[in-house]
Design a protein around this motif. Structure first.
Motif, short mmCIF file in Angstrom:
data_model
loop_
_atom_site.label_atom_id
_atom_site.label_comp_id
_atom_site.label_asym_id
_atom_site.label_seq_id
_atom_site.Cartn_x
_atom_site.Cartn_y
_atom_site.Cartn_z
N GLU A 34 0.56 -1.22 -0.09
CA GLU A 34 0.08 0.15 0.02
C GLU A 34 0.87 1.36 -0.04
O GLU A 34 0.44 2.35 -0.63
CB GLU A 34 -1.10 0.14 1.15
N GLU A 37 1.72 1.85 -3.47
CA GLU A 37 0.62 2.49 -4.34
C GLU A 37 0.70 4.05 -3.88
O GLU A 37 0.37 4.77 -4.95
CB GLU A 37 -0.50 1.97 -3.68
N GLU A 60 -5.44 5.54 -0.39
CA GLU A 60 -4.11 4.72 -0.27
C GLU A 60 -3.57 4.90 1.20
O GLU A 60 -3.14 4.12 1.79
CB GLU A 60 -3.33 4.78 -1.22
N ASP A 63 -5.54 2.67 3.22
CA ASP A 63 -4.97 1.30 3.30
C ASP A 63 -3.77 1.01 4.16
O ASP A 63 -3.44 0.36 4.56
CB ASP A 63 -4.76 0.94 1.91
MG LIG Z 1 -4.54 0.28 -1.91
#
Ligand SMILES: [Mg+2]
Length: 109
Positions: A34, A37, A60, A63
């Motif tokens: 994550e 990302e 994100e 996350d």
């Molecule tokens: Mg994600």
């Protein structure tokens, strides 16, 4: 939801059965993915002409937080434990409440 610990309790309800078998490993692997990302969003903005997608970055970051909460559960600690420890560490490192260049360069830990 008012506190980090309340978030953690709710978030931990969404951990998969397989994830529950090894909270720390699943947590840190997910955290790595994550955070990657997040980096990709900023990379695309800086080097590929994309607008900075703040909504996607917010998504994100959530996350990332979710996987931090899972890892913390695996360690038997709370998000507030982590937050408080981090502030104590930074306060000690910078000998106060704000950043300063000298302490950053000469950090002890
Ligand atoms: Mg994600």
């Amino acid at each position: 939801m008012k506190t980090l610990n309340e978030y953690q309790m709710k978030a931990n309800g969404f951990i998969s059965e397989d994830g529950k078998k090894n909270l720390i490993l699943n947590g840190v692997l997910g955290l790595s993915g994550e955070s990657g990302e997040c980096a990709d969003i900023v990379k695309k903005h800086l080097f590929q002409g994309h607008d900075l997608n703040k909504d996607k970055l917010k998504d994100e970051l959530g996350d990332v937080l979710w996987y931090i909460a899972e890892t913390a559960l695996g360690l038997g600690i709370t998000l507030e434990d982590i937050a408080n420890y981090n502030i104590e560490k930074l306060t000690k490192r910078f000998h106060g409440e704000t950043f300063n260049k000298e302490d950053s360069i000469n950090r002890e830990e």
